[in-house]
Design a protein around this motif. Structure first.
Motif, PDB file in Angstrom:
ATOM      1  N   LYS A 140      75.828  28.981   1.171  1.00 55.42           N
ATOM      2  CA  LYS A 140      76.097  28.623   2.561  1.00 55.42           C
ATOM      3  C   LYS A 140      74.865  28.858   3.432  1.00 55.42           C
ATOM      4  O   LYS A 140      74.527  28.021   4.281  1.00 55.42           O
ATOM      5  CB  LYS A 140      77.286  29.433   3.076  1.00 55.42           C
ATOM      6  CG  LYS A 140      77.677  29.111   4.512  1.00 55.42           C
ATOM      7  CD  LYS A 140      78.996  29.751   4.880  1.00 55.42           C
ATOM      8  CE  LYS A 140      78.900  31.269   4.810  1.00 55.42           C
ATOM      9  NZ  LYS A 140      80.161  31.915   5.280  1.00 55.42           N
ATOM     10  N   GLU A 141      74.179  29.992   3.221  1.00 58.32           N
ATOM     11  CA  GLU A 141      72.986  30.289   4.013  1.00 58.32           C
ATOM     12  C   GLU A 141      71.865  29.297   3.728  1.00 58.32           C
ATOM     13  O   GLU A 141      71.126  28.897   4.640  1.00 58.32           O
ATOM     14  CB  GLU A 141      72.515  31.720   3.731  1.00 58.32           C
ATOM     15  CG  GLU A 141      73.457  32.796   4.227  1.00 58.32           C
ATOM     16  CD  GLU A 141      73.625  32.746   5.734  1.00 58.32           C
ATOM     17  OE1 GLU A 141      72.633  32.443   6.439  1.00 58.32           O
ATOM     18  OE2 GLU A 141      74.746  32.994   6.210  1.00 58.32           O
ATOM     19  N   ARG A 142      71.727  28.865   2.483  1.00 56.90           N
ATOM     20  CA  ARG A 142      70.689  27.891   2.141  1.00 56.90           C
ATOM     21  C   ARG A 142      70.952  26.558   2.827  1.00 56.90           C
ATOM     22  O   ARG A 142      70.038  25.919   3.356  1.00 56.90           O
ATOM     23  CB  ARG A 142      70.649  27.697   0.617  1.00 56.90           C
ATOM     24  CG  ARG A 142      69.998  28.823  -0.144  1.00 56.90           C
ATOM     25  CD  ARG A 142      70.286  28.717  -1.645  1.00 56.90           C
ATOM     26  NE  ARG A 142      69.828  27.459  -2.189  1.00 56.90           N
ATOM     27  CZ  ARG A 142      68.601  27.228  -2.639  1.00 56.90           C
ATOM     28  NH1 ARG A 142      67.687  28.185  -2.570  1.00 56.90           N
ATOM     29  NH2 ARG A 142      68.266  26.061  -3.149  1.00 56.90           N
ATOM     30  N   LEU A 143      72.221  26.153   2.837  1.00 53.28           N
ATOM     31  CA  LEU A 143      72.554  24.882   3.461  1.00 53.28           C
ATOM     32  C   LEU A 143      72.351  24.958   4.980  1.00 53.28           C
ATOM     33  O   LEU A 143      71.850  24.003   5.599  1.00 53.28           O
ATOM     34  CB  LEU A 143      73.990  24.511   3.123  1.00 53.28           C
ATOM     35  CG  LEU A 143      74.429  23.079   3.433  1.00 53.28           C
ATOM     36  CD1 LEU A 143      73.472  22.077   2.806  1.00 53.28           C
ATOM     37  CD2 LEU A 143      75.841  22.836   2.938  1.00 53.28           C
ATOM     38  N   THR A 383      70.143  19.868   0.286  1.00 51.38           N
ATOM     39  CA  THR A 383      71.281  19.321   1.022  1.00 51.38           C
ATOM     40  C   THR A 383      72.119  18.393   0.156  1.00 51.38           C
ATOM     41  O   THR A 383      73.344  18.321   0.305  1.00 51.38           O
ATOM     42  CB  THR A 383      70.801  18.561   2.269  1.00 51.38           C
ATOM     43  OG1 THR A 383      69.853  17.538   1.874  1.00 51.38           O
ATOM     44  CG2 THR A 383      70.122  19.504   3.251  1.00 51.38           C
ATOM     45  N   ARG A 384      71.481  17.693  -0.756  1.00 52.92           N
ATOM     46  CA  ARG A 384      72.236  16.774  -1.625  1.00 52.92           C
ATOM     47  C   ARG A 384      73.131  17.523  -2.603  1.00 52.92           C
ATOM     48  O   ARG A 384      74.186  17.015  -2.998  1.00 52.92           O
ATOM     49  CB  ARG A 384      71.263  15.873  -2.386  1.00 52.92           C
ATOM     50  CG  ARG A 384      70.593  14.829  -1.503  1.00 52.92           C
ATOM     51  CD  ARG A 384      69.591  14.003  -2.284  1.00 52.92           C
ATOM     52  NE  ARG A 384      69.008  12.952  -1.438  1.00 52.92           N
ATOM     53  CZ  ARG A 384      68.013  12.168  -1.814  1.00 52.92           C
ATOM     54  NH1 ARG A 384      67.470  12.309  -3.026  1.00 52.92           N
ATOM     55  NH2 ARG A 384      67.540  11.242  -0.993  1.00 52.92           N
ATOM     56  N   SER A 412      62.518  12.668   6.400  1.00 55.15           N
ATOM     57  CA  SER A 412      63.813  12.745   7.081  1.00 55.15           C
ATOM     58  C   SER A 412      64.932  12.461   6.095  1.00 55.15           C
ATOM     59  O   SER A 412      64.844  11.504   5.306  1.00 55.15           O
ATOM     60  CB  SER A 412      63.869  11.737   8.232  1.00 55.15           C
ATOM     61  OG  SER A 412      63.680  10.423   7.746  1.00 55.15           O
ATOM     62  N   PRO A 413      65.981  13.275   6.094  1.00 55.63           N
ATOM     63  CA  PRO A 413      67.158  12.970   5.264  1.00 55.63           C
ATOM     64  C   PRO A 413      67.979  11.866   5.906  1.00 55.63           C
ATOM     65  O   PRO A 413      67.852  11.571   7.097  1.00 55.63           O
ATOM     66  CB  PRO A 413      67.911  14.302   5.246  1.00 55.63           C
ATOM     67  CG  PRO A 413      67.533  14.960   6.531  1.00 55.63           C
ATOM     68  CD  PRO A 413      66.122  14.541   6.823  1.00 55.63           C
ATOM     69  N   SER A 414      68.832  11.244   5.133  1.00 65.98           N
ATOM     70  CA  SER A 414      69.665  10.175   5.675  1.00 65.98           C
ATOM     71  C   SER A 414      70.690  10.753   6.643  1.00 65.98           C
ATOM     72  O   SER A 414      71.197  11.867   6.441  1.00 65.98           O
ATOM     73  CB  SER A 414      70.382   9.445   4.532  1.00 65.98           C
ATOM     74  OG  SER A 414      71.250  10.331   3.842  1.00 65.98           O
ATOM     75  N   CYS A 421      76.836  17.188   5.212  1.00 70.23           N
ATOM     76  CA  CYS A 421      76.547  18.613   5.055  1.00 70.23           C
ATOM     77  C   CYS A 421      77.118  19.422   6.221  1.00 70.23           C
ATOM     78  O   CYS A 421      77.599  20.546   6.023  1.00 70.23           O
ATOM     79  CB  CYS A 421      75.041  18.828   4.959  1.00 70.23           C
ATOM     80  SG  CYS A 421      74.313  18.206   3.437  1.00 70.23           S
ATOM     81  N   LEU A 422      77.079  18.870   7.434  1.00 74.06           N
ATOM     82  CA  LEU A 422      77.666  19.561   8.577  1.00 74.06           C
ATOM     83  C   LEU A 422      79.163  19.751   8.387  1.00 74.06           C
ATOM     84  O   LEU A 422      79.712  20.831   8.665  1.00 74.06           O
ATOM     85  CB  LEU A 422      77.379  18.776   9.855  1.00 74.06           C
ATOM     86  CG  LEU A 422      75.925  18.804  10.367  1.00 74.06           C
ATOM     87  CD1 LEU A 422      75.750  17.827  11.524  1.00 74.06           C
ATOM     88  CD2 LEU A 422      75.520  20.209  10.789  1.00 74.06           C
TER      89      LEU A 422
END
Length: 429
Positions: A140-143, A383-384, A412-414, A421-422
Protein backbone atom coordinates in the motif's frame (compact mmCIF):
# COMPACT_ATOMS: atom_id res chain seq x y z
CA UNK A 1 36.84 -11.87 -64.33
CA UNK A 2 36.90 -14.33 -61.43
CA UNK A 3 33.49 -15.91 -60.77
CA UNK A 4 34.25 -17.90 -57.58
CA UNK A 5 36.49 -15.96 -55.20
CA UNK A 6 35.33 -17.41 -51.88
CA UNK A 7 36.29 -20.90 -50.77
CA UNK A 8 33.05 -22.85 -50.88
CA UNK A 9 31.48 -25.90 -52.48
CA UNK A 10 30.62 -25.37 -56.16
CA UNK A 11 27.02 -25.45 -57.27
CA UNK A 12 25.77 -27.81 -59.96
CA UNK A 13 25.48 -24.95 -62.45
CA UNK A 14 29.04 -23.84 -61.75
CA UNK A 15 30.46 -27.34 -62.28
CA UNK A 16 28.51 -27.73 -65.54
CA UNK A 17 29.76 -24.35 -66.78
CA UNK A 18 33.38 -25.28 -66.06
CA UNK A 19 32.94 -28.70 -67.73
CA UNK A 20 31.47 -27.24 -70.93
CA UNK A 21 34.24 -24.63 -71.10
CA UNK A 22 36.91 -27.33 -70.76
CA UNK A 23 35.26 -29.59 -73.38
CA UNK A 24 35.17 -26.71 -75.86
CA UNK A 25 38.87 -26.13 -75.31
CA UNK A 26 39.56 -29.89 -75.73
CA UNK A 27 37.37 -30.31 -78.80
CA UNK A 28 40.32 -29.43 -81.01
CA UNK A 29 42.45 -32.20 -79.42
CA UNK A 30 44.90 -31.93 -76.58
CA UNK A 31 44.54 -28.95 -74.21
CA UNK A 32 46.85 -26.15 -75.16
CA UNK A 33 49.56 -25.04 -72.78
CA UNK A 34 48.21 -22.45 -70.32
CA UNK A 35 44.56 -23.59 -70.53
CA UNK A 36 44.48 -24.76 -66.89
CA UNK A 37 46.03 -21.49 -65.73
CA UNK A 38 43.42 -19.59 -67.73
CA UNK A 39 40.64 -21.64 -66.07
CA UNK A 40 42.07 -20.87 -62.62
CA UNK A 41 41.94 -17.14 -63.29
CA UNK A 42 38.49 -17.32 -64.86
CA UNK A 43 36.67 -19.50 -62.36
CA UNK A 44 38.76 -18.94 -59.19
CA UNK A 45 38.92 -22.63 -58.16
CA UNK A 46 41.80 -24.91 -57.23
CA UNK A 47 43.93 -26.69 -59.86
CA UNK A 48 42.84 -30.14 -58.66
CA UNK A 49 39.18 -29.11 -59.06
CA UNK A 50 39.83 -28.28 -62.74
CA UNK A 51 41.44 -31.68 -63.34
CA UNK A 52 38.67 -33.55 -61.51
CA UNK A 53 35.88 -31.84 -63.47
CA UNK A 54 37.73 -32.38 -66.75
CA UNK A 55 38.16 -36.10 -66.03
CA UNK A 56 34.47 -36.58 -65.21
CA UNK A 57 33.27 -34.55 -68.21
CA UNK A 58 35.64 -36.39 -70.58
CA UNK A 59 34.37 -39.79 -69.43
CA UNK A 60 30.74 -38.78 -69.94
CA UNK A 61 31.48 -37.28 -73.37
CA UNK A 62 33.37 -40.33 -74.63
CA UNK A 63 30.49 -42.65 -73.57
CA UNK A 64 28.01 -40.46 -75.42
CA UNK A 65 26.20 -39.45 -72.26
CA UNK A 66 24.96 -36.00 -71.45
CA UNK A 67 27.45 -33.91 -69.51
CA UNK A 68 25.59 -33.87 -66.17
CA UNK A 69 27.83 -32.50 -63.41
CA UNK A 70 25.25 -32.51 -60.65
CA UNK A 71 26.57 -33.50 -57.24
CA UNK A 72 26.18 -37.16 -56.31
CA UNK A 73 25.70 -36.24 -52.64
CA UNK A 74 22.20 -36.71 -51.24
CA UNK A 75 20.41 -33.62 -49.99
CA UNK A 76 20.74 -34.64 -46.33
CA UNK A 77 23.75 -36.59 -45.07
CA UNK A 78 24.91 -37.75 -41.68
CA UNK A 79 23.04 -38.94 -38.64
CA UNK A 80 19.41 -37.94 -38.52
CA UNK A 81 18.60 -35.40 -35.81
CA UNK A 82 16.73 -36.46 -32.71
CA UNK A 83 13.49 -34.63 -32.01
CA UNK A 84 13.36 -33.08 -28.54
CA UNK A 85 10.18 -31.71 -27.06
CA UNK A 86 11.34 -28.46 -25.45
CA UNK A 87 7.91 -27.91 -23.92
CA UNK A 88 8.90 -30.46 -21.27
CA UNK A 89 11.28 -27.86 -19.81
CA UNK A 90 8.34 -26.03 -18.25
CA UNK A 91 7.51 -29.20 -16.30
CA UNK A 92 10.99 -29.35 -14.73
CA UNK A 93 11.28 -27.50 -11.37
CA UNK A 94 13.37 -24.34 -11.54
CA UNK A 95 15.88 -25.66 -8.98
CA UNK A 96 16.66 -28.59 -11.30
CA UNK A 97 17.58 -26.41 -14.26
CA UNK A 98 20.04 -23.98 -12.73
CA UNK A 99 22.83 -24.87 -15.19
CA UNK A 100 23.37 -26.60 -18.54
CA UNK A 101 24.45 -29.90 -16.97
CA UNK A 102 21.38 -30.14 -14.71
CA UNK A 103 18.99 -29.27 -17.53
CA UNK A 104 20.64 -31.81 -19.85
CA UNK A 105 20.24 -34.56 -17.25
CA UNK A 106 16.60 -33.64 -16.65
CA UNK A 107 15.84 -33.77 -20.40
CA UNK A 108 17.99 -36.83 -21.05
CA UNK A 109 20.17 -35.15 -23.69
CA UNK A 110 23.78 -34.08 -23.93
CA UNK A 111 25.16 -30.75 -22.74
CA UNK A 112 26.15 -29.81 -26.28
CA UNK A 113 22.54 -30.23 -27.39
CA UNK A 114 21.37 -27.80 -24.72
CA UNK A 115 24.14 -25.42 -25.73
CA UNK A 116 22.95 -25.47 -29.36
CA UNK A 117 19.41 -24.67 -28.26
CA UNK A 118 20.72 -21.73 -26.24
CA UNK A 119 22.71 -20.46 -29.22
CA UNK A 120 19.66 -20.70 -31.47
CA UNK A 121 17.52 -18.82 -28.96
CA UNK A 122 15.11 -21.69 -28.25
CA UNK A 123 16.26 -21.74 -24.61
CA UNK A 124 16.83 -18.42 -22.85
CA UNK A 125 19.32 -18.08 -19.96
CA UNK A 126 17.95 -16.03 -17.07
CA UNK A 127 19.65 -14.60 -13.99
CA UNK A 128 17.23 -14.35 -11.09
CA UNK A 129 17.73 -12.05 -8.10
CA UNK A 130 16.07 -12.16 -4.70
CA UNK A 131 13.62 -9.37 -3.97
CA UNK A 132 12.44 -8.10 -0.59
CA UNK A 133 9.35 -9.77 0.84
CA UNK A 134 6.52 -7.24 1.01
CA UNK A 135 3.76 -7.05 3.58
CA UNK A 136 0.30 -5.76 2.72
CA UNK A 137 1.18 -2.44 4.32
CA UNK A 138 4.39 -2.26 2.26
CA UNK A 139 2.42 -2.74 -0.95
CA UNK A 140 0.00 0.00 0.00
CA UNK A 141 2.81 2.43 0.87
CA UNK A 142 4.61 1.70 -2.42
CA UNK A 143 1.48 2.38 -4.42
CA UNK A 144 0.82 5.61 -2.51
CA UNK A 145 4.41 6.70 -3.14
CA UNK A 146 4.00 6.19 -6.89
CA UNK A 147 0.74 8.14 -7.00
CA UNK A 148 2.28 10.92 -4.93
CA UNK A 149 5.02 11.36 -7.55
CA UNK A 150 2.41 12.18 -10.23
CA UNK A 151 1.53 15.80 -10.89
CA UNK A 152 -2.25 15.98 -10.63
CA UNK A 153 -2.42 18.94 -13.03
CA UNK A 154 -0.95 17.23 -16.10
CA UNK A 155 -0.93 13.53 -15.10
CA UNK A 156 2.84 13.25 -15.56
CA UNK A 157 5.55 12.44 -13.05
CA UNK A 158 7.32 15.26 -11.27
CA UNK A 159 10.66 16.19 -12.81
CA UNK A 160 12.41 15.06 -9.58
CA UNK A 161 14.89 17.95 -9.75
CA UNK A 162 14.25 18.84 -6.10
CA UNK A 163 15.03 15.41 -4.62
CA UNK A 164 18.41 14.24 -3.33
CA UNK A 165 18.74 10.48 -2.96
CA UNK A 166 20.79 9.24 0.00
CA UNK A 167 22.05 5.73 0.63
CA UNK A 168 25.03 3.81 2.00
CA UNK A 169 27.14 1.16 0.33
CA UNK A 170 30.16 -0.95 1.24
CA UNK A 171 33.11 -0.79 -1.16
CA UNK A 172 35.66 -3.59 -0.80
CA UNK A 173 39.39 -3.47 -1.40
CA UNK A 174 39.06 -6.38 -3.83
CA UNK A 175 36.53 -9.00 -4.86
CA UNK A 176 36.77 -12.65 -3.86
CA UNK A 177 36.56 -13.70 -7.50
CA UNK A 178 37.86 -11.38 -10.20
CA UNK A 179 37.69 -11.92 -13.97
CA UNK A 180 40.68 -11.07 -16.19
CA UNK A 181 41.43 -11.64 -19.86
CA UNK A 182 44.86 -13.14 -20.54
CA UNK A 183 46.91 -14.11 -23.56
CA UNK A 184 47.63 -17.82 -24.13
CA UNK A 185 50.53 -18.75 -21.89
CA UNK A 186 50.40 -15.49 -19.93
CA UNK A 187 50.98 -15.85 -16.18
CA UNK A 188 47.78 -15.38 -14.22
CA UNK A 189 47.73 -12.76 -11.45
CA UNK A 190 48.45 -13.95 -7.92
CA UNK A 191 46.19 -12.36 -5.30
CA UNK A 192 46.31 -13.06 -1.57
CA UNK A 193 44.64 -11.94 1.64
CA UNK A 194 44.73 -13.24 5.18
CA UNK A 195 41.01 -14.05 5.25
CA UNK A 196 38.29 -13.84 2.62
CA UNK A 197 35.81 -13.08 5.38
CA UNK A 198 37.64 -9.94 6.46
CA UNK A 199 38.54 -8.11 3.26
CA UNK A 200 39.10 -4.41 3.96
CA UNK A 201 35.96 -2.42 3.21
CA UNK A 202 34.71 1.14 3.66
CA UNK A 203 31.13 2.34 3.84
CA UNK A 204 30.24 5.47 1.86
CA UNK A 205 27.22 7.71 2.10
CA UNK A 206 26.28 8.89 -1.38
CA UNK A 207 24.09 11.89 -2.17
CA UNK A 208 22.96 12.57 -5.74
CA UNK A 209 20.28 14.71 -7.39
CA UNK A 210 19.05 14.76 -10.95
CA UNK A 211 21.43 16.55 -13.34
CA UNK A 212 20.24 19.64 -15.16
CA UNK A 213 20.97 20.74 -18.73
CA UNK A 214 20.37 23.98 -20.61
CA UNK A 215 18.65 24.38 -23.97
CA UNK A 216 21.91 23.56 -25.81
CA UNK A 217 22.32 20.27 -23.93
CA UNK A 218 25.18 21.53 -21.76
CA UNK A 219 25.29 20.31 -18.17
CA UNK A 220 24.79 23.21 -15.75
CA UNK A 221 24.45 21.03 -12.61
CA UNK A 222 25.81 17.49 -12.47
CA UNK A 223 23.71 16.51 -9.44
CA UNK A 224 26.68 14.93 -7.66
CA UNK A 225 26.51 16.25 -4.11
CA UNK A 226 29.20 13.99 -2.75
CA UNK A 227 30.56 10.56 -1.82
CA UNK A 228 31.37 10.60 1.90
CA UNK A 229 33.33 7.74 3.56
CA UNK A 230 32.79 6.63 7.14
CA UNK A 231 36.45 6.69 8.21
CA UNK A 232 38.58 8.11 10.99
CA UNK A 233 42.25 8.83 11.64
CA UNK A 234 43.66 6.57 14.37
CA UNK A 235 47.24 6.65 15.79
CA UNK A 236 49.13 3.39 15.28
CA UNK A 237 49.49 1.46 18.55
CA UNK A 238 52.70 -0.34 17.56
CA UNK A 239 55.62 0.43 15.35
CA UNK A 240 56.31 -1.45 12.15
CA UNK A 241 58.90 -1.35 9.41
CA UNK A 242 56.52 0.95 7.46
CA UNK A 243 55.85 3.61 10.15
CA UNK A 244 56.64 4.39 13.79
CA UNK A 245 54.14 4.05 16.60
CA UNK A 246 51.73 6.96 16.91
CA UNK A 247 51.52 7.61 13.13
CA UNK A 248 47.98 8.52 12.11
CA UNK A 249 46.34 5.87 9.94
CA UNK A 250 43.05 6.00 8.08
CA UNK A 251 40.71 3.33 9.46
CA UNK A 252 37.16 2.48 8.32
CA UNK A 253 34.25 2.82 10.73
CA UNK A 254 32.89 -0.73 10.83
CA UNK A 255 29.64 0.10 12.67
CA UNK A 256 27.63 3.11 11.50
CA UNK A 257 25.37 4.32 14.31
CA UNK A 258 22.57 6.86 14.34
CA UNK A 259 24.96 9.43 15.82
CA UNK A 260 27.53 8.82 13.07
CA UNK A 261 24.85 9.14 10.40
CA UNK A 262 23.51 12.37 11.93
CA UNK A 263 27.00 13.88 12.07
CA UNK A 264 27.60 12.88 8.45
CA UNK A 265 24.44 14.63 7.31
CA UNK A 266 25.14 17.81 9.28
CA UNK A 267 28.88 18.15 8.67
CA UNK A 268 29.38 16.54 5.27
CA UNK A 269 26.11 16.58 3.30
CA UNK A 270 24.50 19.93 4.10
CA UNK A 271 27.57 22.14 3.31
CA UNK A 272 27.97 20.79 -0.27
CA UNK A 273 24.25 21.26 -0.87
CA UNK A 274 24.54 24.90 0.18
CA UNK A 275 27.55 25.31 -2.11
CA UNK A 276 26.48 23.37 -5.22
CA UNK A 277 22.69 23.74 -5.39
CA UNK A 278 21.51 26.06 -8.20
CA UNK A 279 20.75 29.55 -6.94
CA UNK A 280 17.66 29.93 -9.11
CA UNK A 281 15.96 27.02 -7.30
CA UNK A 282 14.44 28.34 -4.06
CA UNK A 283 11.88 25.58 -3.45
CA UNK A 284 12.08 22.81 -0.85
CA UNK A 285 14.78 20.17 -1.25
CA UNK A 286 13.83 16.65 -0.21
CA UNK A 287 16.49 14.31 1.16
CA UNK A 288 15.17 10.82 0.41
CA UNK A 289 16.50 7.99 2.59
CA UNK A 290 15.51 4.39 3.18
CA UNK A 291 14.31 2.88 6.45
CA UNK A 292 17.64 1.60 7.80
CA UNK A 293 17.95 1.70 11.60
CA UNK A 294 20.79 4.28 11.77
CA UNK A 295 18.77 6.81 9.78
CA UNK A 296 17.45 9.72 11.81
CA UNK A 297 13.83 10.81 12.10
CA UNK A 298 12.33 13.49 9.90
CA UNK A 299 12.06 15.96 12.81
CA UNK A 300 15.45 15.21 14.37
CA UNK A 301 16.33 18.17 16.60
CA UNK A 302 20.03 18.50 15.69
CA UNK A 303 19.29 18.15 11.99
CA UNK A 304 16.54 20.77 12.11
CA UNK A 305 18.90 23.21 13.84
CA UNK A 306 21.49 22.66 11.11
CA UNK A 307 18.83 23.27 8.44
CA UNK A 308 17.78 26.52 10.10
CA UNK A 309 21.40 27.72 10.03
CA UNK A 310 21.62 27.03 6.31
CA UNK A 311 19.96 29.00 3.53
CA UNK A 312 18.10 26.02 2.11
CA UNK A 313 14.73 24.45 2.86
CA UNK A 314 15.87 20.86 3.47
CA UNK A 315 13.33 18.19 4.36
CA UNK A 316 13.98 14.55 5.21
CA UNK A 317 11.61 11.96 3.75
CA UNK A 318 11.50 8.17 4.02
CA UNK A 319 10.95 6.07 0.93
CA UNK A 320 8.57 3.08 1.28
CA UNK A 321 9.88 0.17 3.39
CA UNK A 322 11.57 -2.74 1.60
CA UNK A 323 11.75 -0.70 -1.61
CA UNK A 324 15.32 -0.31 -2.89
CA UNK A 325 13.85 0.05 -6.38
CA UNK A 326 12.54 3.48 -5.36
CA UNK A 327 16.08 4.88 -5.06
CA UNK A 328 18.25 5.79 -8.05
CA UNK A 329 21.40 4.73 -6.21
CA UNK A 330 20.24 1.13 -5.96
CA UNK A 331 18.74 1.22 -9.46
CA UNK A 332 22.02 1.81 -11.27
CA UNK A 333 24.24 4.51 -9.79
CA UNK A 334 26.08 2.28 -7.30
CA UNK A 335 26.60 -0.38 -9.95
CA UNK A 336 28.29 2.14 -12.24
CA UNK A 337 30.53 3.47 -9.46
CA UNK A 338 31.45 -0.09 -8.49
CA UNK A 339 32.40 -0.89 -12.08
CA UNK A 340 34.67 2.16 -12.30
CA UNK A 341 36.25 1.40 -8.93
CA UNK A 342 36.95 -2.23 -9.91
CA UNK A 343 39.24 -0.96 -12.67
CA UNK A 344 41.70 0.15 -9.98
CA UNK A 345 43.85 -1.83 -7.56
CA UNK A 346 43.97 -0.06 -4.17
CA UNK A 347 46.51 -1.34 -1.65
CA UNK A 348 45.23 0.36 1.51
CA UNK A 349 42.22 2.19 2.91
CA UNK A 350 43.48 5.58 1.80
CA UNK A 351 43.81 4.46 -1.82
CA UNK A 352 40.40 2.77 -1.67
CA UNK A 353 38.73 5.99 -0.53
CA UNK A 354 40.57 7.96 -3.21
CA UNK A 355 39.61 5.54 -6.00
CA UNK A 356 35.93 5.49 -5.04
CA UNK A 357 35.81 9.30 -4.97
CA UNK A 358 37.55 9.45 -8.36
CA UNK A 359 34.99 7.00 -9.78
CA UNK A 360 32.23 9.21 -8.39
CA UNK A 361 33.71 12.29 -10.10
CA UNK A 362 34.19 10.46 -13.41
CA UNK A 363 30.58 9.30 -13.59
CA UNK A 364 28.85 10.95 -16.55
CA UNK A 365 25.90 13.24 -15.64
CA UNK A 366 24.11 12.17 -18.82
CA UNK A 367 23.97 8.60 -17.56
CA UNK A 368 22.78 9.86 -14.19
CA UNK A 369 19.85 11.56 -15.91
CA UNK A 370 18.90 8.26 -17.55
CA UNK A 371 18.78 6.54 -14.16
CA UNK A 372 16.21 9.06 -12.95
CA UNK A 373 14.12 8.29 -16.03
CA UNK A 374 14.52 4.59 -15.25
CA UNK A 375 13.09 5.34 -11.81
CA UNK A 376 9.99 6.82 -13.44
CA UNK A 377 9.61 3.70 -15.59
CA UNK A 378 9.87 1.62 -12.41
CA UNK A 379 7.10 3.66 -10.82
CA UNK A 380 4.88 2.97 -13.83
CA UNK A 381 5.56 -0.77 -13.55
CA UNK A 382 4.82 -0.71 -9.82
CA UNK A 383 1.45 0.91 -10.45
CA UNK A 384 0.61 -1.75 -13.01
CA UNK A 385 1.24 -4.55 -10.49
CA UNK A 386 -0.61 -2.64 -7.75
CA UNK A 387 2.40 -1.96 -5.54
CA UNK A 388 4.13 -5.31 -5.85
CA UNK A 389 7.78 -5.80 -6.82
CA UNK A 390 7.03 -8.71 -9.16
CA UNK A 391 7.54 -6.87 -12.44
CA UNK A 392 10.01 -6.66 -15.32
CA UNK A 393 12.05 -3.54 -15.86
CA UNK A 394 10.82 -1.72 -18.96
CA UNK A 395 13.38 -0.64 -21.56
CA UNK A 396 12.62 2.16 -24.00
CA UNK A 397 16.07 2.76 -25.54
CA UNK A 398 16.90 5.97 -23.69
CA UNK A 399 20.37 6.25 -25.23
CA UNK A 400 19.00 6.02 -28.77
CA UNK A 401 16.25 8.53 -27.97
CA UNK A 402 18.88 10.86 -26.56
CA UNK A 403 20.93 10.71 -29.76
CA UNK A 404 17.84 11.59 -31.76
CA UNK A 405 16.92 14.43 -29.40
CA UNK A 406 13.65 12.71 -28.46
CA UNK A 407 14.38 11.78 -24.84
CA UNK A 408 11.60 13.25 -22.67
CA UNK A 409 12.19 15.00 -19.35
CA UNK A 410 9.45 12.98 -17.66
CA UNK A 411 7.33 9.95 -18.45
CA UNK A 412 3.63 9.70 -17.78
CA UNK A 413 1.40 6.74 -16.88
CA UNK A 414 -1.91 6.33 -18.65
CA UNK A 415 -4.83 8.22 -17.03
CA UNK A 416 -6.86 5.01 -16.81
CA UNK A 417 -4.04 3.35 -14.85
CA UNK A 418 -3.89 6.26 -12.41
CA UNK A 419 -7.65 6.15 -11.84
CA UNK A 420 -7.52 2.40 -11.37
CA UNK A 421 -4.75 2.69 -8.76
CA UNK A 422 -6.58 5.47 -6.90
CA UNK A 423 -9.66 3.28 -6.65
CA UNK A 424 -7.51 0.36 -5.53
CA UNK A 425 -5.91 2.42 -2.73
CA UNK A 426 -9.31 3.60 -1.53
CA UNK A 427 -10.51 0.01 -1.42
CA UNK A 428 -7.49 -0.98 0.70
CA UNK A 429 -8.28 1.63 3.37
Amino acid sequence: MCIFREKRELTNDARTRIANWLLVKKSTGKLKRGTVKEALELFGVHRTTIYRILKQAKALWQNGDAVNMDSKKPKRVGKKGKHIDLSKISEIPFHKRGNIRALAIALGVSKSTIHRFIKSGQIKPHTNALKPALTENNIKERLKWCLKAIDQDNGMFNDMYNTIHLDEKWFYMTKGTQRYYLLPGETQPYRTCKSKRFVTKVMFLCAVARPRFNADGECIFDGKIGMFPFVRWVPAKRRSRNRPAGTLELKPVTSVTKEAYRNMLIRQVIPPIMQKWPDNDQGPIYLQQDNARPHIEVQDRDFMEAVQNSNKDLRLVFQPPNSPDMNVLDLGFFRAIQSLKDQTAPKNTKELVKNVKNAFREYCPTKGNRVFLSLQLVLIQVTRVKGSNNYLQKHVGKEALERQGLLPIVFSPSPSLVEECLAYVEAMQ
